[in-house]
Design a protein around this motif. Structure first.
Motif, PDB file in Angstrom:
ATOM      1  N   ARG A  25      10.489   6.236  15.814  1.00 40.53           N
ATOM      2  CA  ARG A  25      11.910   6.254  16.174  1.00 40.53           C
ATOM      3  C   ARG A  25      12.584   7.529  15.657  1.00 40.53           C
ATOM      4  N   MET A  26      12.218   7.960  14.460  1.00 43.16           N
ATOM      5  CA  MET A  26      12.793   9.190  13.928  1.00 43.16           C
ATOM      6  C   MET A  26      12.340  10.398  14.754  1.00 43.16           C
ATOM      7  N   ALA A  27      11.045  10.403  15.139  1.00 37.93           N
ATOM      8  CA  ALA A  27      10.555  11.506  15.969  1.00 37.93           C
ATOM      9  C   ALA A  27      11.202  11.501  17.346  1.00 37.93           C
ATOM     10  N   GLN A  28      11.467  10.307  17.890  1.00 42.60           N
ATOM     11  CA  GLN A  28      12.138  10.223  19.189  1.00 42.60           C
ATOM     12  C   GLN A  28      13.569  10.747  19.104  1.00 42.60           C
ATOM     13  N   GLN A  29      14.275  10.397  18.039  1.00 42.28           N
ATOM     14  CA  GLN A  29      15.626  10.924  17.861  1.00 42.28           C
ATOM     15  C   GLN A  29      15.611  12.440  17.667  1.00 42.28           C
ATOM     16  N   ALA A  88       3.264  15.175  17.523  1.00 40.66           N
ATOM     17  CA  ALA A  88       2.723  15.195  16.157  1.00 40.66           C
ATOM     18  C   ALA A  88       2.764  13.805  15.526  1.00 40.66           C
ATOM     19  N   THR A  89       3.860  13.078  15.734  1.00 41.10           N
ATOM     20  CA  THR A  89       3.982  11.734  15.146  1.00 41.10           C
ATOM     21  C   THR A  89       3.003  10.765  15.782  1.00 41.10           C
ATOM     22  N   LEU A  90       2.812  10.850  17.093  1.00 41.26           N
ATOM     23  CA  LEU A  90       1.850   9.969  17.767  1.00 41.26           C
ATOM     24  C   LEU A  90       0.423  10.242  17.299  1.00 41.26           C
ATOM     25  N   LYS A  91       0.065  11.503  17.135  1.00 40.97           N
ATOM     26  CA  LYS A  91      -1.277  11.828  16.640  1.00 40.97           C
ATOM     27  C   LYS A  91      -1.475  11.319  15.212  1.00 40.97           C
ATOM     28  N   SER A  92      -0.457  11.506  14.369  1.00 41.16           N
ATOM     29  CA  SER A  92      -0.550  11.005  12.993  1.00 41.16           C
ATOM     30  C   SER A  92      -0.674   9.477  12.962  1.00 41.16           C
TER      31      SER A  92
END
Length: 348
Positions: A129-133, A146-150
């Motif tokens: 959610r933070m990466a989407q914002q 990057a967040t999805l890979k992590s």
């Protein structure tokens, strides 16, 4: 001497009566032998019965002793059974306690594992959610990628079967983001800043080209005539002013001919405001307003700027490229990942 029948019979009687005592003697002896034999048999039978009685007595004594021993063994066995039953009951009680402790330990481990999985799910969801914002604010999909890979690597390291749907959802969203046609907001902002910098160098359609004045100056400097007299210099200066009043050039748009030199400054400032408004619209996620401002700026540039100028061509190309990038789709939502995370957090 002849014998008569009477004499014959009388003489025969003593002969016939002579074996009777012998038979009687034999009968007595036979009876005595039988009696003796019976006595002997009775003695033998008595002895045999005595031995049988003795044997039976010994067997009875042995049986009684064995019975006593059996009773003793039975009592001992009964005590052993009671002891074994008590020990078995104790072992069963301890086994029940061990089973209970094992169940509690398994529940504790399961709760710890579940809490760890739940913490992982909550952490991944908050990070997404933070990466989407951040992606919505910056207009770039790099934070989401990057967040999805992590998150994918963390779920793979967890190796929990209940997180397999989450891993599949993350992989699907990652593939969709990689193939999505998303406009580059930082690139658009940089292009708009370049467009604002190009506005000051735009050549208007009714503006005298600096190349003509420069060529005339260079021609005068190259000829190097003798210095004119004072009245000739004044006449040349007056003639230049008269030439500045009247200039013949081809203007495509009639509105550009009506634009005064003083209004050129305000025209450039208006184009800058259009570009800055488009920039603010992009930052506010108002793509329609930004697209309208870019189209209005392009119309103004085509109407009032010189089409043969290189900077005008660059400005129009920049505005056209920015409009094409605005037609790209928005950042796709991560509904699949959020749904899988919510299902995993609910424990289903």
């Amino acid at each position: 001497m002849t014998s008569t029948p009477e004499t014959a019979s009388s003489s025969a009687k003593p002969v016939a009566s002579a074996p009777v005592p012998v038979r009687r003697a034999w009968t007595r002896w036979l009876a005595i032998g039988v009696a003796g034999l019976a006595l002997l048999v009775s003695v033998l039978l008595w002895q045999k019965l005595s031995r049988i009685q003795e044997q039976l007595a010994r067997q009875s004594a042995d049986t009684g002793q064995q019975s006593l021993e059996a009773k003793a063994w039975a009592k001992q066995a009964q005590e052993t059974v009671k002891d074994s039953a008590a020990r078995l009951a104790l072992v069963e009680a301890r086994l029940g306690e061990v089973a209970l402790q094992r169940g509690q330990l398994e529940e504790l481990m399961q709760s710890l594992s579940r809490s760890r999985d739940e913490n992982l799910v909550v952490d991944i969801e908050s990070a997404l959610r933070m990466a989407q914002q951040q992606a919505q604010l910056t207009g770039s999909i790099e934070p989401l990628l990057a967040t999805l890979k992590s998150a994918q690597m963390r779920v793979q390291r967890a190796a929990q079967p209940r997180l397999a749907p989450v891993l599949r959802a993350l992989e699907k969203d990652l593939d969709r983001l990689k193939t999505a046609n998303v406009f580059d907001l930082p690139g658009l902002l940089i292009k708009l800043d370049e467009g604002v910098a190009l506005v000051d160098g735009l050549v208007l359609a009714n503006q005298e080209l600096p190349t003509a004045a420069m060529s005339r100056t260079l021609a005068e400097a190259g000829s190097s005539p003798p210095p004119p007299s004072w009245w000739m210099a004044g006449l040349n200066q007056f003639a230049d002013q008269i030439k500045g009043l009247v200039r013949v050039s081809r203007i495509e748009s009639p509105e550009a001919a009506l634009l005064s030199p003083d209004q050129g400054f305000f025209l450039r400032e208006n184009i800058k405001l259009k570009l800055l408004n488009a920039r603010l619209g992009l930052l506010a996620r108002q793509k329609d307003a930004a697209r309208a401002d870019l189209a209005s700026a392009a119309v103004i540039v085509r109407r009032y700027a010189d089409g043969s100028s290189r900077k005008t061509t660059q400005m129009l190309q920049l505005l056209e490229q920015s409009g094409m990038q605005l037609k790209a789709s928005d950042i796709p939502p991560l509904e699949g990942s959020f749904t899988a995370l919510a299902t995993a957090a609910a424990g289903r």
